[in-house]
Design a protein around this motif. Structure first.
Motif, short mmCIF file in Angstrom:
data_model
loop_
_atom_site.label_atom_id
_atom_site.label_comp_id
_atom_site.label_asym_id
_atom_site.label_seq_id
_atom_site.Cartn_x
_atom_site.Cartn_y
_atom_site.Cartn_z
N ALA A 1 20.88 15.92 -14.05
CA ALA A 1 21.51 16.11 -15.36
C ALA A 1 21.95 17.41 -15.10
O ALA A 1 21.57 18.48 -14.59
N GLY A 2 23.49 17.47 -15.11
CA GLY A 2 24.39 18.61 -15.03
C GLY A 2 24.00 19.10 -13.41
O GLY A 2 24.01 18.32 -12.63
N GLY A 3 23.66 20.33 -13.26
CA GLY A 3 23.56 20.92 -11.91
C GLY A 3 22.00 20.77 -11.69
O GLY A 3 21.54 21.28 -10.49
N GLN A 4 21.26 20.16 -12.48
CA GLN A 4 19.75 20.19 -12.22
C GLN A 4 19.13 18.95 -11.65
O GLN A 4 19.89 17.95 -12.16
N VAL A 5 18.67 18.92 -10.51
CA VAL A 5 17.88 17.91 -9.87
C VAL A 5 16.50 17.98 -9.98
O VAL A 5 15.62 18.98 -9.71
N THR A 6 15.76 16.93 -10.60
CA THR A 6 14.27 16.89 -10.70
C THR A 6 13.99 15.80 -9.55
O THR A 6 14.22 14.58 -9.81
N ILE A 7 12.85 15.95 -9.01
CA ILE A 7 12.25 14.88 -8.24
C ILE A 7 10.98 14.58 -8.73
O ILE A 7 9.91 15.54 -8.92
N ASP A 8 10.85 13.25 -8.97
CA ASP A 8 9.43 12.66 -9.38
C ASP A 8 8.79 12.25 -8.33
O ASP A 8 9.24 11.70 -7.29
N ASN A 9 7.39 12.11 -8.36
CA ASN A 9 6.83 11.55 -7.14
C ASN A 9 6.25 10.10 -7.53
O ASN A 9 6.23 9.72 -8.63
#
Lengths: 130, 417
Positions: A122-130
């Motif tokens: 989202a935008g410049g943010q990256v989230t890693i879910d496990n």
């Protein structure tokens, strides 16, 4: 875990990650009709359709943006691309098919993300879910 | 990126949707590359292989290209005039013809010039020293920068299309003075250039591309009177094994009167020497142990009329053996010229086929049934055909005489050229 990158092509996307350790080429490494990888090794035959492609950079011939477009039309394009350094051809390709592309992602996405993990952008943010 | 008032209006959509979409791509790309502005271009050259829907999308509402724009060779060896004689599969011809017809409508409406060649400078697209351009084709980009002294980045198919439509390109990379100097100095040992064949010249380029990668180079020792019909074989492979965008030739390149000028007054980062050893090592990669050749391919880059004249001399009174093929890529304008001068007749009478298409990508058609060995005088064609045919065809390199002998009754003599 969270990562941050420079937005080259903006947007939101979510998908399962496919992590390449070497530079990606739309020509030779990828079959636009099926959306699968042609690279040698364990990722051979892996689909990129709807996935988040993670790679150090791009490489290869100048007709690549048309190949990416064909894949998009066939519903076989990746949903987003994360990389360390975007080469001009990777930039053109992401822009023409309108998928998010972040480069200068820190920490390095190739080292922080594993194939199969769910990644949200989202935008410049990256989230890693496990 | 800083835009002019007119460019702002283009980006807002005041000149239609196509221009707006192209501007969006140019601006985002320019920002990613660190360009501070766009710059007007003197000419465009685009790839006639657009997915038709994309072409319509980017030209929606556009009345005319934003600059003088020519079209590159038709891809995959497809040629509307010659596909029957080439014996390409029906399904391939049907699909390509349908897409071709759709693109052609846009080209006619918007004034894209249907030149269909990888050597646009031969057919009227001839910028001047210092002009900014956006051209497709790694070989044409390299020759534009190095021989004409106009300025062009290694743009891809979409950037060159967006530039042609808007008449603008991001100002960065090889458009900027300080990025045009050479880093690698190339010297030659024991070579007499006047005696080197086109194939040997190609081997030099093929070797140097791998050494240079994407760095600019300067060649010291190439005679300044070498014609384009030989230079193209030397230069094109630099962008095949490497991604060279600028190859200064001392005394020939407008920005390289001397080695010092080419290097921008700095010492070279690397000095390389090329001799017969390097040439022969490249030739050995495409050597034939001897035997049959099924097909000969010329015209990568496209043949010039002088080469067709030579070929006509070789084929006068000869015929291709049965089941042998000869395809020649050239600008259709040079076909007309060669025809006027009587050079096409002996070639066609012998069984050769001319096409205004790209010979390096012919395996995409795919290659005709039964073709196991392809001979060519081009390192660029050999490189791509051998890879694209995925092991189906062996590709061997030899000069025109040797290739023609092998498809007109003789056999290929063993060993490298």
């Amino acid at each position: 875990m969270n990562l941050k990158g420079r937005i080259i092509s903006e947007g939101e996307a979510q998908g399962s990650a496919v992590v390449l350790e070497s530079a990606f080429s739309w020509i030779g490494d990828f079959d636009a009709a099926t959306g699968t990888l042609l690279v040698k090794g364990p990722l051979h035959g892996q689909s990129l359709a709807g996935k988040v492609l993670v790679c150090p950079t791009g490489k290869g011939g100048t007709i690549a943006p048309f190949i990416a477009y064909q894949a998009k039309q066939a519903g076989k394009a990746p949903a987003a691309i994360l990389c360390d350094t975007a080469d001009p051809i990777l930039v053109e390709s992401a822009l023409v098919i309108g998928i998010p592309l972040l480069d200068r992602v820190t920490p390095s996405p190739v080292k922080s993300i594993r194939t199969g993990q769910t990644v949200r952008i989202a935008g410049g943010q990256v989230t890693i879910d496990n | 990126m800083l835009l002019t008032q007119e460019e702002e209006a283009m980006a807002r959509g005041e000149f239609g949707l196509g221009i707006q979409r192209c501007m969006e791509i140019l601006v985002k790309f320019g920002n990613a590359m660190g360009a501070e502005r766009l710059i007007p271009i003197a000419s465009g050259h685009t790839m006639p292989k657009e997915p038709p829907e994309l072409l319509r999308n980017l030209t929606e509402g556009v009345k005319s290209t934003g600059t003088f724009t020519t079209l590159h060779s038709l891809m995959d060896g497809f040629s509307p005039e010659s596909c029957k004689k080439m014996g390409q599969p029906e399904a391939f011809v049907r699909q390509e013809s349908a897409d071709f017809a759709q693109r052609r409508e846009v080209y006619l409406h918007d004034g894209f010039l249907q030149t269909y060649t990888c050597l646009p400078m031969l057919v009227g697209n001839l910028p001047r020293k210092g002009d900014f351009c956006s051209w497709i084709g790694s070989g044409s980009q390299l020759m534009l920068n190095s021989l004409i002294g106009a300025r062009c980045n290694r743009d891809g198919t979409v950037m060159s299309l967006a530039a042609a439509i808007t008449g603008r390109t991001p100002y960065y990379g090889l458009l900027v003075d300080e990025n045009r100097h050479a880093e690698i100095l190339v010297r030659f040992a024991g070579l007499d250039f006047d005696k080197l064949s086109p194939v040997q010249l190609g081997a030099i380029g093929y070797h140097l591309g791998a050494v240079a990668g994407n760095r600019n180079i300067v060649l010291d020792g190439v005679p300044r009177d070498m014609g384009l019909d030989r230079l193209k074989y030397l230069m094109a492979p630099l962008a095949v094994t490497g991604a060279v965008g600028m190859c200064h030739i001392v005394g020939m390149t407008p920005e390289a009167a001397t080695v010092e000028e080419a290097l921008g007054g700095k010492p070279p980062a690397q000095v390389v020497t090329v001799g017969m050893k390097e040439i022969n090592a490249c030739l050995a990669q495409y050597a034939h142990t001897g035997g049959d050749v099924d097909m000969a391919i010329f015209g990568c880059p496209h043949c010039m009329v002088t080469e067709i004249k030579y070929l006509a001399g070789l084929l006068d009174g000869r015929k291709l053996s049965s089941n042998r093929r000869l395809w020649i890529g050239l600008p259709h304008q040079h076909y007309k010229l060669a025809q006027l001068m009587g050079y096409t007749e002996p070639v066609e009478a012998a069984g050769g086929v001319f096409a205004s298409s790209c010979m390096a990508l012919i395996p995409n058609a795919p290659l005709p049934e039964g073709v196991k060995v392809v001979a060519t005088n081009s390192f660029k064609a050999a490189h791509y055909i051998s890879r694209l045919s995925k092991g189906r065809a062996k590709v061997v390199i030899g000069d025109m005489d040797r290739c023609i002998a092998a498809v007109t009754g003789g056999t290929w003599k063993g060993g490298a050229e």
